[in-house]
Design an enzyme around this catalytic site. Structure first.
Site, PDB file in Angstrom:
ATOM      1  CE1 TYR A  52       4.599  15.344 -12.627  1.00 26.08           C
ATOM      2  CE2 TYR A  52       5.739  15.779 -10.551  1.00 26.08           C
ATOM      3  CZ  TYR A  52       4.722  15.159 -11.255  1.00 26.08           C
ATOM      4  OH  TYR A  52       3.827  14.360 -10.589  1.00 26.08           O
ATOM      5  CG  HIS A  82      -4.019  13.824  -5.354  1.00 18.39           C
ATOM      6  ND1 HIS A  82      -4.603  14.152  -6.548  1.00 18.39           N
ATOM      7  CD2 HIS A  82      -2.778  13.354  -5.666  1.00 18.39           C
ATOM      8  CE1 HIS A  82      -3.773  13.898  -7.541  1.00 18.39           C
ATOM      9  NE2 HIS A  82      -2.654  13.406  -7.045  1.00 18.39           N
ATOM     10  CG  ASN A 194       5.567  14.675  -4.487  1.00 16.02           C
ATOM     11  OD1 ASN A 194       6.277  14.967  -5.418  1.00 16.02           O
ATOM     12  ND2 ASN A 194       4.969  13.496  -4.424  1.00 16.02           N
ATOM     13  CE1 TYR A 277      16.956 -22.482  26.391  1.00 18.28           C
ATOM     14  CE2 TYR A 277      15.994 -22.259  24.202  1.00 18.28           C
ATOM     15  CZ  TYR A 277      16.893 -22.873  25.072  1.00 18.28           C
ATOM     16  OH  TYR A 277      17.708 -23.861  24.600  1.00 18.28           O
ATOM     17  NE  ARG A 280      18.664 -20.810  30.680  1.00 19.02           N
ATOM     18  CZ  ARG A 280      18.882 -21.862  29.900  1.00 19.02           C
ATOM     19  NH1 ARG A 280      19.999 -21.949  29.193  1.00 19.02           N
ATOM     20  NH2 ARG A 280      18.007 -22.843  29.811  1.00 19.02           N
ATOM     21  CG  PHE A 326       8.153  10.836  -4.388  1.00 18.10           C
ATOM     22  CD1 PHE A 326       7.977   9.505  -4.731  1.00 18.10           C
ATOM     23  CD2 PHE A 326       8.514  11.724  -5.381  1.00 18.10           C
ATOM     24  CE1 PHE A 326       8.156   9.061  -6.028  1.00 18.10           C
ATOM     25  CE2 PHE A 326       8.690  11.293  -6.692  1.00 18.10           C
ATOM     26  CZ  PHE A 326       8.515   9.955  -7.016  1.00 18.10           C
ATOM     27  CD  GLU A 411       2.758   8.073  -9.436  1.00 18.17           C
ATOM     28  OE1 GLU A 411       1.940   7.570  -8.631  1.00 18.17           O
ATOM     29  OE2 GLU A 411       2.743   9.282  -9.745  1.00 18.17           O
TER      30      GLU A 411
END
Length: 505
Positions: A52, A82, A194, A277, A280, A326, A411
């Site tokens: 791959y 990409h 990746n 608060y 404190r 990844f 995916e």
């Protein structure tokens, strides 16, 4: 000079490299691992094994076998296709961190790149040439594909870069500096993109800024305690030791140290039995946020030294495994945790601002105005703080609980970690402005009380702050004051911040 090994990068080193521009070098052992890994890839190509990302398509195209003559074009096409990030670019310091972290991951020797790829990344860092990387477009799984593609484009001589304070076309800067673009070979494009380096780089910058803000929160809270004549007994070590959280004990000690010698703080029963608060419970609230920041630090330092691409090459190429390192889930959850933790510094700060300006809650002039009624004083500054706190509540919604399938459902679960890290950065900027407003109000309050009665530590802070923002003697455009104090707080070279770090250690 920081020597990178792929194994031992620390947040302190990242700070030196990314903020102080310390140069980097690659260890000989790491370069040898890179070379061995590359030989394994070349053998795979020669032996015509189907692996791959080396001789197959990507994502849903993983079953498409690529011809030998097209293997290099496959990598170039990957980067160009990409590189479709959108929106404003990441801050330049984040881009620099991305280059550093991707380089460090590749030096582990599991990615199959040639040494020239690592050396080119070193060149970018040492010559302060930083890719322009759009912030939006990553799902945080399959790696930060879009952001890292814009980083990889620069190695090819394409895209744009930050250089000498301006943005240039990469090719022009390379020609000027005599830098040769690389030509990608088998697996190298995939190895570059990746990974989780966009969300992790943003996370590292977030953590560095958030820890400084956390320390500043203690200092400004101490100033507010003096302005409101707060009760110091709530910070007694016995209380915090009884609960047992180290971070809570650390905050209580810092407040005690900062207020040591103050004549403005009170004891329980002198003016009131106990404080609200927001005064404190400073150690309990700030301390809990520190717990989260310590958790985030642990995850970042693991991820900074992790192999996060796919496939990974082991045993000199005899074992090549496709997996899912990844996937950004560990950092996605850490960033969501950080968002909540940092937002709380502003949430409690805004309540302290209210106590400083509300005449029903103190004995100071209403809204700290020099002429109440004629002049509004700090009235609308509290509005601004409230608005920022409310905005943070929206930004703090976890990104990691969302997932949208991609690549034709191959995916089918993603982390959204890069969105989480970006939202954390926005929260940090909002928190800093809220703290700036509390600072302005607290400075005014201690003036009414008498600055000569302040503790030495807070008085030193007061004198430094007054060089940035003057007393409120009449209404003015307070937006300018808020931004000036905000910018001052953002600087890394504040002496009192360094002192606080020493107290924590």
């Amino acid at each position: 000079m920081v020597e990178l090994t792929g194994q031992s990068l620390t947040l302190e080193q990242v700070k030196r490299i990314c903020y102080d521009y310390e140069q980097v070098t690659i260890s000989k052992e790491s370069l040898q691992k890179v070379e061995q890994s590359r030989k394994a890839v070349e053998k795979i190509v020669t032996d015509k094994k189907t692996i791959y990302g080396i001789n197959t398509g990507f994502g849903k195209f993983s079953d498409v076998i690529i011809a030998d003559d097209d293997v290099n074009d496959l990598q170039l096409n990957l980067i160009r296709s990409h590189a479709c990030g959108v929106g404003e670019p990441f801050p330049e310091v984040v881009s620099r961190a991305m280059v550093l972290l991707r380089l460090n991951a590749l030096l582990k020797g599991f990615s199959g790149i040639r040494p020239v790829i690592a050396e080119s990344l070193v060149t970018l860092l040492n010559m302060k040439i930083h890719p322009v990387i759009p912030q939006q477009g990553s799902l945080g799984a399959s790696g930060d594909l879009a952001p890292l593609s814009h980083l990889a484009l620069v190695l090819l001589g394409e895209g744009k870069v930050h250089y000498n304070g301006r943005i240039f076309v990469t090719q022009d800067v390379f020609l000027k500096e005599g830098i040769q673009p690389v030509v990608l070979q088998a697996k190298e494009g995939l190895a570059l993109i990746n990974g989780t380096q966009a969300m992790t780089a943003m996370g590292v910058v977030n953590w560095l800024e958030a820890t400084q803000l956390a320390l500043q929160s203690d200092m400004i809270a101490a100033l507010t305690l003096e302005g409101l004549e707060g009760i110091i007994d709530a910070f007694h070590p016995a209380i915090h030791e009884a609960r047992g959280y180290q971070q809570q004990m650390d905050v209580a000690k810092r407040i005690r140290d900062l207020l040591s010698g103050s004549q403005l703080i009170t004891r329980q029963g002198e003016k009131r039995v106990q404080d609200a608060y927001s005064l404190r419970c400073i150690p309990q609230v700030h301390g809990a946020s520190w717990q989260a920041l310590d958790y985030v630090k642990e995850k970042l330092e693991i991820e900074m030294n992790a192999a996060t691409d796919n496939p990974l090459i082991f045993e000199d190429g005899n074992l090549v495994i496709s997996g899912g390192n990844f996937h950004g889930q560990p950092i996605a959850i850490a960033m969501d945790f950080m968002k909540i933790a940092v937002a709380e510094f502003a949430s409690i700060s805004e309540r302290r601002i209210e106590r400083l300006v509300n005449p029903q809650l103190n004995d100071l002039p209403p809204f700290l105005s020099s002429q109440p009624g004629l002049q509004s004083g700090a009235m609308i500054m509290q509005y601004v703080a409230a608005s920022l706190v409310s905005e943070n509540k929206t930004l703090a919604h976890p990104a990691s609980v969302d997932s949208i399938p991609s690549s034709a459902n191959q995916e089918d679960h993603v982390s959204m970690g890069t969105i989480g890290s970006r939202h954390a950065y926005q929260i940090i900027q909002n928190v800093r402005r809220v703290l700036a407003i509390e600072c302005i109000c607290a400075l005014q309050a201690v003036e009414y009380r008498g600055t000569h009665k302040m503790a030495p530590a807070t008085q030193a802070f007061y004198k430094d702050a007054r060089k940035i923002v003057p007393s409120i003697t009449q209404d003015r455009i307070f937006a300018n004051d808020i931004e000036q104090v905000t910018e001052w707080l953002k600087k890394n070279n504040l002496v009192w911040t360094a002192n606080l770090v020493l107290i924590r250690n």
